[in-house]
Design an enzyme around this catalytic site. Sequence first.
Site, PDB file in Angstrom:
ATOM      1  N   CYS A 114      -4.265  -1.804  -9.970  1.00 20.56           N
ATOM      2  CA  CYS A 114      -4.137  -0.362 -10.209  1.00 20.56           C
ATOM      3  C   CYS A 114      -4.136  -0.003 -11.697  1.00 20.56           C
ATOM      4  O   CYS A 114      -4.321   1.162 -12.057  1.00 20.56           O
ATOM      5  CB  CYS A 114      -2.882   0.183  -9.524  1.00 20.56           C
ATOM      6  SG  CYS A 114      -2.951  -0.059  -7.746  1.00 20.56           S
ATOM      7  N   HIS A 120      -1.850   7.277 -12.155  1.00 20.51           N
ATOM      8  CA  HIS A 120      -2.382   6.497 -11.043  1.00 20.51           C
ATOM      9  C   HIS A 120      -1.835   7.075  -9.736  1.00 20.51           C
ATOM     10  O   HIS A 120      -0.659   7.436  -9.643  1.00 20.51           O
ATOM     11  CB  HIS A 120      -1.979   5.034 -11.211  1.00 20.51           C
ATOM     12  CG  HIS A 120      -2.275   4.220 -10.000  1.00 20.51           C
ATOM     13  ND1 HIS A 120      -3.529   4.159  -9.459  1.00 20.51           N
ATOM     14  CD2 HIS A 120      -1.481   3.466  -9.202  1.00 20.51           C
ATOM     15  CE1 HIS A 120      -3.496   3.393  -8.388  1.00 20.51           C
ATOM     16  NE2 HIS A 120      -2.265   2.961  -8.203  1.00 20.51           N
ATOM     17  N   ASN A 167      -4.608   5.903  -2.193  1.00 25.42           N
ATOM     18  CA  ASN A 167      -4.650   5.085  -3.408  1.00 25.42           C
ATOM     19  C   ASN A 167      -5.996   4.368  -3.462  1.00 25.42           C
ATOM     20  O   ASN A 167      -6.266   3.502  -2.637  1.00 25.42           O
ATOM     21  CB  ASN A 167      -3.492   4.080  -3.366  1.00 25.42           C
ATOM     22  CG  ASN A 167      -3.428   3.195  -4.604  1.00 25.42           C
ATOM     23  OD1 ASN A 167      -4.310   3.246  -5.468  1.00 25.42           O
ATOM     24  ND2 ASN A 167      -2.395   2.376  -4.690  1.00 25.42           N
TER      25      ASN A 167
HETATM   26  N1  COA Z   1       5.104   4.787   9.380  1.00 19.98           N
HETATM   27  C1  COA Z   1       6.325   4.942   9.895  1.00 19.98           C
HETATM   28  N2  COA Z   1       7.401   4.255   9.461  1.00 19.98           N
HETATM   29  C2  COA Z   1       7.213   3.385   8.466  1.00 19.98           C
HETATM   30  C3  COA Z   1       5.945   3.169   7.886  1.00 19.98           C
HETATM   31  C4  COA Z   1       4.870   3.915   8.387  1.00 19.98           C
HETATM   32  N3  COA Z   1       3.608   3.810   7.888  1.00 19.98           N
HETATM   33  N4  COA Z   1       6.058   2.240   6.913  1.00 19.98           N
HETATM   34  C5  COA Z   1       7.360   1.864   6.876  1.00 19.98           C
HETATM   35  N5  COA Z   1       8.053   2.549   7.814  1.00 19.98           N
HETATM   36  C6  COA Z   1       9.497   2.477   8.110  1.00 19.98           C
HETATM   37  C7  COA Z   1      10.105   1.178   7.667  1.00 19.98           C
HETATM   38  O1  COA Z   1       9.906   0.182   8.670  1.00 19.98           O
HETATM   39  C8  COA Z   1      11.560   1.552   7.522  1.00 19.98           C
HETATM   40  O2  COA Z   1      12.150   1.596   8.797  1.00 19.98           O
HETATM   41  P1  COA Z   1      13.686   1.138   9.013  1.00 19.98           P
HETATM   42  O3  COA Z   1      14.488   2.115   8.182  1.00 19.98           O
HETATM   43  O4  COA Z   1      13.848   1.299  10.471  1.00 19.98           O
HETATM   44  O5  COA Z   1      13.759  -0.263   8.499  1.00 19.98           O
HETATM   45  C9  COA Z   1      11.495   2.986   7.012  1.00 19.98           C
HETATM   46  O6  COA Z   1      10.177   3.469   7.333  1.00 19.98           O
HETATM   47  C10 COA Z   1      11.714   3.115   5.522  1.00 19.98           C
HETATM   48  O7  COA Z   1      10.891   2.152   4.861  1.00 19.98           O
HETATM   49  P2  COA Z   1      10.873   1.983   3.299  1.00 19.98           P
HETATM   50  O8  COA Z   1       9.927   0.876   2.960  1.00 19.98           O
HETATM   51  O9  COA Z   1      12.257   1.919   2.789  1.00 19.98           O
HETATM   52  O10 COA Z   1      10.250   3.414   2.892  1.00 19.98           O
HETATM   53  P3  COA Z   1       9.975   4.029   1.486  1.00 19.98           P
HETATM   54  O11 COA Z   1      10.554   5.361   1.398  1.00 19.98           O
HETATM   55  O12 COA Z   1      10.266   3.060   0.374  1.00 19.98           O
HETATM   56  O13 COA Z   1       8.388   4.246   1.519  1.00 19.98           O
HETATM   57  C11 COA Z   1       6.424   3.217   0.626  1.00 19.98           C
HETATM   58  C12 COA Z   1       7.541   3.140   1.659  1.00 19.98           C
HETATM   59  C13 COA Z   1       5.539   1.985   0.757  1.00 19.98           C
HETATM   60  C14 COA Z   1       5.580   4.468   0.901  1.00 19.98           C
HETATM   61  C15 COA Z   1       7.031   3.306  -0.780  1.00 19.98           C
HETATM   62  O14 COA Z   1       8.020   2.329  -0.938  1.00 19.98           O
HETATM   63  C16 COA Z   1       6.009   3.122  -1.867  1.00 19.98           C
HETATM   64  O15 COA Z   1       5.053   3.871  -1.991  1.00 19.98           O
HETATM   65  N6  COA Z   1       6.201   2.139  -2.755  1.00 19.98           N
HETATM   66  C17 COA Z   1       5.282   1.883  -3.845  1.00 19.98           C
HETATM   67  C18 COA Z   1       4.028   1.330  -3.317  1.00 19.98           C
HETATM   68  C19 COA Z   1       2.955   1.270  -4.344  1.00 19.98           C
HETATM   69  O16 COA Z   1       2.975   1.969  -5.313  1.00 19.98           O
HETATM   70  N7  COA Z   1       1.971   0.412  -4.084  1.00 19.98           N
HETATM   71  C20 COA Z   1       0.823   0.287  -4.880  1.00 19.98           C
HETATM   72  C21 COA Z   1       1.178  -0.304  -6.179  1.00 19.98           C
HETATM   73  S1  COA Z   1       0.183   0.136  -7.445  1.00 19.98           S
END
Ligand code: COA
Length: 354
Positions: free
Chosen positions: A113, A281, A311
């Site tokens: 990224c 980004h 993304n």
């Molecule tokens: N749909 C529904 N539920 C989902 C899901 C989806 N697509 N993905 C995860 N969940 C659930 C998880 O299983 C978790 O359930 P639980 O509470 O029962 O365990 C809950 O949602 C919360 O998950 P969590 O990972 O804590 O959510 P979050 O608020 O951190 O959001 C991301 C997840 C991935 C969207 C977020 O962490 C993120 O964007 N991180 C950065 C990623 C990034 O930038 N990547 C590229 C790098 S350049």
Amino acid sequence: MTRAVIVGSGSEIAPTRVTNAQMARIMDTSDEWIRERSGVEARHFATPEIATSDLGVAAAEKALAAAGVAKAEVDLVVFATMTPDHYFPGCGTLLQHKLGLRTVPCFDIRQQCSGFLYGLQLADAHVRSGLAKTVLLVGAEVHIGFMPWTRENYAYALGTSDVPPTKEEWDWNSRFRHLVVLFGDAGAAVVLRAAEDGERGVLDHELHGAGADYEKLYVPGTGFKHRPYTDPEQFKRGDHIPVMDGRHVFKMATTSMVEVARSVLQKNGVAPDQLKLVLMHQANQRINEYCAKALGLREEQVPHNIHKYGNTTAATIPLLWDECTRDGRLRPGDLVLMVAFGAGMTWGASLVRA
Ligand code: COA
């Protein structure tokens, strides 16, 4: 003083638009969850005949046309992607050939990224040193090859098949739901030209790389740490699909992007309100809202398109540049900060006068 000026841009979005509701037909997710947690509403995926180099070529053609630059003038290619057409060679020479460029040097950048910003520093250094005068810098990705679903599942998501996923397929797709809902396919390119003694051009960069946390976002399989580097067992385990600790990456991204943005602004004596735009980004709308608030930016300074495209990794920043140029939000002379964070971990910021 010689500076590299961005004189044209172009972009190409993959053809198949897939909404969150369509994703929810083949895994345990929902439009509401994806929108709230990431800001993504839809993404576009490439059809089977389209590879990363093709999106890059289409974007590059448009960028050269917008710049009014002939292909024969290009004397350096820099291609950033984490999803190259082949393990080797990289996409740089493929683009050189498909575009019909001279046999110029072609660099392949793989800083995920942050790839576009790493490529921008490389292009800028070549221009400043006199090694290049006209650079084609491309960021493009086709992420659909990372997706866990079968062809039949995908057809069901798109509504072209009536056969829903089996329970096993549904569970398998859902295992990767936190990751696969975020990404989309696109290419974007800019043309940089050497200019003497002007105000415009790339002004400064700060790049970082730190591998301590690389396992928080990486592809565990299909690498030469394995012998052979790929095999059916890795595929069965899903080791060809990226592993991502979303919360960890979220925290690192917000901290690093704010720090590096502040550092570049301070070094150049620029206050946040002097910036016309901050091109961040597009990994997660919440990451960018956090950074914008921490940096004291106004909403109109921080354009976003994650809702439309998800993304697109190395393509996000040039894609934003291109959109903002075409709709008039970005004009020659405007001061722009670009900021990114990506796997590696890698991050950086570049200050540019458009
Ligand atoms: N749909 C529904 N539920 C989902 C899901 C989806 N697509 N993905 C995860 N969940 C659930 C998880 O299983 C978790 O359930 P639980 O509470 O029962 O365990 C809950 O949602 C919360 O998950 P969590 O990972 O804590 O959510 P979050 O608020 O951190 O959001 C991301 C997840 C991935 C969207 C977020 O962490 C993120 O964007 N991180 C950065 C990623 C990034 O930038 N990547 C590229 C790098 S350049």
